[in-house]
Motif scaffolding. Structure first.
Motif, PDB file in Angstrom:
ATOM      1  N   LEU A  45      44.710  51.017  45.702  1.00 57.05           N
ATOM      2  CA  LEU A  45      44.186  52.012  44.759  1.00 57.05           C
ATOM      3  C   LEU A  45      43.519  53.163  45.497  1.00 57.05           C
ATOM      4  CD1 LEU A  45      42.634  49.653  42.041  1.00 57.05           C
ATOM      5  CD2 LEU A  45      44.764  50.961  41.858  1.00 57.05           C
ATOM      6  N   THR A  46      42.820  52.848  46.589  1.00 57.58           N
ATOM      7  CA  THR A  46      42.113  53.892  47.332  1.00 57.58           C
ATOM      8  C   THR A  46      43.069  54.828  48.073  1.00 57.58           C
ATOM      9  OG1 THR A  46      41.800  52.346  49.172  1.00 57.58           O
ATOM     10  CG2 THR A  46      39.988  52.570  47.610  1.00 57.58           C
ATOM     11  N   GLU A  47      44.346  54.468  48.142  1.00 57.87           N
ATOM     12  CA  GLU A  47      45.347  55.338  48.757  1.00 57.87           C
ATOM     13  C   GLU A  47      45.887  56.381  47.783  1.00 57.87           C
ATOM     14  OE1 GLU A  47      48.363  52.716  50.177  1.00 57.87           O
ATOM     15  OE2 GLU A  47      47.184  51.971  51.873  1.00 57.87           O
ATOM     16  N   LYS A  48      45.466  56.313  46.523  1.00 53.93           N
ATOM     17  CA  LYS A  48      46.026  57.169  45.474  1.00 53.93           C
ATOM     18  C   LYS A  48      45.475  58.585  45.480  1.00 53.93           C
ATOM     19  CE  LYS A  48      48.474  53.840  43.596  1.00 53.93           C
ATOM     20  NZ  LYS A  48      49.956  53.867  43.607  1.00 53.93           N
ATOM     21  N   GLN A  49      44.522  58.876  46.362  1.00 54.53           N
ATOM     22  CA  GLN A  49      43.912  60.204  46.415  1.00 54.53           C
ATOM     23  C   GLN A  49      43.260  60.561  45.080  1.00 54.53           C
ATOM     24  OE1 GLN A  49      43.855  61.806  49.431  1.00 54.53           O
ATOM     25  NE2 GLN A  49      44.846  59.926  50.109  1.00 54.53           N
ATOM     26  N   ARG A  50      42.641  59.539  44.477  1.00 54.22           N
ATOM     27  CA  ARG A  50      41.919  59.726  43.223  1.00 54.22           C
ATOM     28  C   ARG A  50      40.572  59.023  43.352  1.00 54.22           C
ATOM     29  NH1 ARG A  50      46.759  57.677  39.388  1.00 54.22           N
ATOM     30  NH2 ARG A  50      45.223  57.735  37.706  1.00 54.22           N
ATOM     31  N   GLU A  51      39.616  59.424  42.553  1.00 55.46           N
ATOM     32  CA  GLU A  51      38.310  58.765  42.586  1.00 55.46           C
ATOM     33  C   GLU A  51      38.466  57.329  42.080  1.00 55.46           C
ATOM     34  OE1 GLU A  51      33.709  59.455  41.017  1.00 55.46           O
ATOM     35  OE2 GLU A  51      35.319  60.851  40.420  1.00 55.46           O
ATOM     36  N   VAL A  52      37.952  56.387  42.848  1.00 58.63           N
ATOM     37  CA  VAL A  52      38.052  54.971  42.502  1.00 58.63           C
ATOM     38  C   VAL A  52      36.656  54.356  42.490  1.00 58.63           C
ATOM     39  CG1 VAL A  52      38.961  52.706  43.164  1.00 58.63           C
ATOM     40  CG2 VAL A  52      40.355  54.759  43.521  1.00 58.63           C
ATOM     41  N   LYS A  53      36.354  53.616  41.429  1.00 57.98           N
ATOM     42  CA  LYS A  53      35.143  52.809  41.375  1.00 57.98           C
ATOM     43  C   LYS A  53      35.540  51.377  41.029  1.00 57.98           C
ATOM     44  CE  LYS A  53      31.862  56.456  40.186  1.00 57.98           C
ATOM     45  NZ  LYS A  53      30.695  56.856  39.359  1.00 57.98           N
ATOM     46  N   VAL A  54      34.747  50.427  41.516  1.00 62.65           N
ATOM     47  CA  VAL A  54      35.041  49.020  41.240  1.00 62.65           C
ATOM     48  C   VAL A  54      33.795  48.352  40.656  1.00 62.65           C
ATOM     49  CG1 VAL A  54      36.771  48.907  43.079  1.00 62.65           C
ATOM     50  CG2 VAL A  54      34.411  48.245  43.574  1.00 62.65           C
ATOM     51  N   VAL A  55      34.026  47.420  39.737  1.00 54.17           N
ATOM     52  CA  VAL A  55      32.946  46.674  39.092  1.00 54.17           C
ATOM     53  C   VAL A  55      33.117  45.204  39.438  1.00 54.17           C
ATOM     54  CG1 VAL A  55      31.805  46.073  36.935  1.00 54.17           C
ATOM     55  CG2 VAL A  55      32.893  48.313  37.190  1.00 54.17           C
ATOM     56  N   GLU A  56      32.103  44.611  40.042  1.00 54.08           N
ATOM     57  CA  GLU A  56      32.196  43.211  40.486  1.00 54.08           C
ATOM     58  C   GLU A  56      30.874  42.495  40.214  1.00 54.08           C
ATOM     59  OE1 GLU A  56      33.140  39.924  41.175  1.00 54.08           O
ATOM     60  OE2 GLU A  56      34.815  41.111  42.000  1.00 54.08           O
ATOM     61  N   ILE A  57      30.948  41.399  39.475  1.00 57.51           N
ATOM     62  CA  ILE A  57      29.744  40.647  39.120  1.00 57.51           C
ATOM     63  C   ILE A  57      29.331  39.651  40.211  1.00 57.51           C
ATOM     64  CG2 ILE A  57      30.976  38.767  37.937  1.00 57.51           C
ATOM     65  CD1 ILE A  57      28.739  38.824  35.815  1.00 57.51           C
ATOM     66  N   ASP A  58      30.278  39.251  41.070  1.00 55.60           N
ATOM     67  CA  ASP A  58      30.026  38.252  42.115  1.00 55.60           C
ATOM     68  C   ASP A  58      29.339  38.904  43.312  1.00 55.60           C
ATOM     69  OD1 ASP A  58      30.090  36.013  43.753  1.00 55.60           O
ATOM     70  OD2 ASP A  58      32.158  36.365  44.386  1.00 55.60           O
ATOM     71  N   THR A  59      28.110  38.500  43.593  1.00 51.29           N
ATOM     72  CA  THR A  59      27.343  39.120  44.675  1.00 51.29           C
ATOM     73  C   THR A  59      27.993  38.913  46.043  1.00 51.29           C
ATOM     74  OG1 THR A  59      25.955  37.129  44.799  1.00 51.29           O
ATOM     75  CG2 THR A  59      25.146  38.964  43.460  1.00 51.29           C
ATOM     76  N   GLU A  60      28.647  37.777  46.242  1.00 47.43           N
ATOM     77  CA  GLU A  60      29.320  37.527  47.518  1.00 47.43           C
ATOM     78  C   GLU A  60      30.481  38.496  47.708  1.00 47.43           C
ATOM     79  OE1 GLU A  60      31.325  33.831  50.073  1.00 47.43           O
ATOM     80  OE2 GLU A  60      30.910  33.579  47.929  1.00 47.43           O
ATOM     81  N   SER A  61      31.210  38.760  46.620  1.00 45.14           N
ATOM     82  CA  SER A  61      32.318  39.718  46.689  1.00 45.14           C
ATOM     83  C   SER A  61      31.805  41.133  46.925  1.00 45.14           C
ATOM     84  CB  SER A  61      33.137  39.674  45.388  1.00 45.14           C
ATOM     85  OG  SER A  61      33.826  38.454  45.257  1.00 45.14           O
ATOM     86  N   VAL A  62      30.690  41.482  46.291  1.00 45.75           N
ATOM     87  CA  VAL A  62      30.105  42.806  46.491  1.00 45.75           C
ATOM     88  C   VAL A  62      29.744  43.012  47.955  1.00 45.75           C
ATOM     89  CG1 VAL A  62      28.089  44.260  45.996  1.00 45.75           C
ATOM     90  CG2 VAL A  62      29.262  43.074  44.125  1.00 45.75           C
ATOM     91  N   GLU A  63      29.138  41.989  48.567  1.00 46.86           N
ATOM     92  CA  GLU A  63      28.776  42.070  49.980  1.00 46.86           C
ATOM     93  C   GLU A  63      30.020  42.245  50.856  1.00 46.86           C
ATOM     94  OE1 GLU A  63      26.465  39.375  53.372  1.00 46.86           O
ATOM     95  OE2 GLU A  63      26.408  38.773  51.253  1.00 46.86           O
ATOM     96  N   TYR A  64      31.067  41.497  50.515  1.00 47.01           N
ATOM     97  CA  TYR A  64      32.328  41.586  51.267  1.00 47.01           C
ATOM     98  C   TYR A  64      32.917  43.000  51.142  1.00 47.01           C
ATOM     99  CZ  TYR A  64      37.099  40.558  52.787  1.00 47.01           C
ATOM    100  OH  TYR A  64      38.311  40.567  53.446  1.00 47.01           O
TER     101      TYR A  64
END
Length: 269
Positions: A50-69
């Motif tokens: 998705l980040t290769e699309k040359q568009r603004e990307v935001k992600v929503v993640e509830i798992d704190t371990e995934s957020v850290e990763y």
């Protein structure tokens, strides 16, 4: 950093096939030139494309371990990683009020809730794509007359055109789910007004499908606080049908009939 451990309580099944991840990411191309919001990125297998699309990307993640990763492995995305529960978020301010594409490898146990939230924000979300349980995808894309046709089919298709894109096998996930998955795309149709009371429309649809084997003249009775003002209300031809036989336009017609009857009972001005 070590990989994130999939958590059963969060319904996490991490996609491991990069080809499929890219195919899912490419489904957002149908809605060009608007930002992308990904729900449940996990370890970013979809995010990287998705980040290769040359568009603004935001992600929503509830798992704190995934957020850290994600913060460690996607430093360019740091300011756009939202560590919150998507279902509790106010979506109007995500991109400053701009419309966006919603996508993700959605947790199966809350996918329906995600799509109901999409409907509540339909003016902000002209396009929604992603991967869900195959059974749910079939229901969303089903046409009248099929057993899969139900509440999700009607409420979503009233506002979106639904495409069932492709099926995904269980063996490309860690851990493998017990069911097959599917990738779908929903694109806003031209409807701006259903032509009926929208909240009553939802109530009618949910009421009759909760008793889907019964004729409408039976299941609809629970909507009325008292006896209908005239037996003629249940004598209409449509009342002998079962909910899976009705098109969306017929559900609109039915809602208006119910609305009129409720007004007669309640002495509406």
């Amino acid at each position: 950093m070590k990989q994130v451990r999939p958590k059963k309580n969060l319904g996490q099944h991490f996609l491991t096939d990069l080809n499929i991840a890219k195919r899912i990411a490419d489904t957002v191309d149908a809605c060009k030139d608007i930002p992308i919001l990904e729900v449940g990125p996990g370890m970013g297998v979809l995010t990287q494309y998705l980040t290769e699309k040359q568009r603004e990307v935001k992600v929503v993640e509830i798992d704190t371990e995934s957020v850290e990763y994600l913060r460690e492995n996607f430093p360019s995305l740091n300011d756009n990683i939202i560590g919150e529960d998507f279902l509790r978020m106010d979506l109007s301010g995500i991109f400053g009020g701009r419309r966006f594409v919603l996508t993700g490898n959605y947790p199966y146990d809350i996918s329906s809730q995600i799509f109901f939230k999409m409907l509540d924000n339909k003016e902000l979300i002209p396009c929604c794509t992603g991967m869900i349980q195959r059974e749910v995808a079939l229901r969303m894309a089903s046409e009248p007359g099929n057993k899969a046709y139900g509440i999700l089919s009607v409420l979503i298709q009233a506002w979106y055109d639904v495409e069932y894109l492709f099926t995904v096998d269980e063996n490309v996930f860690n851990p493998p789910p017990k069911v097959k998955s599917a990738v779908i795309r929903m694109t806003r149709n031209d409807v701006t007004d259903l032509g009926c009371n929208e909240s009553l429309f939802k109530r009618v649809v949910k009421t009759v499908f909760n008793q889907r084997r019964k004729m409408l003249r039976v299941s609809l009775r629970q909507i009325f606080p008292g006896k209908p003002s005239a037996d003629a209300f249940f004598a209409h031809d449509i009342m002998t049908k079962r909910p899976e036989q009705l098109t969306i336009n017929q559900f609109v017609e039915l809602t208006n009939m119910v609305d009129k009857e409720l007004c007669l009972q309640q002495d509406c001005p």
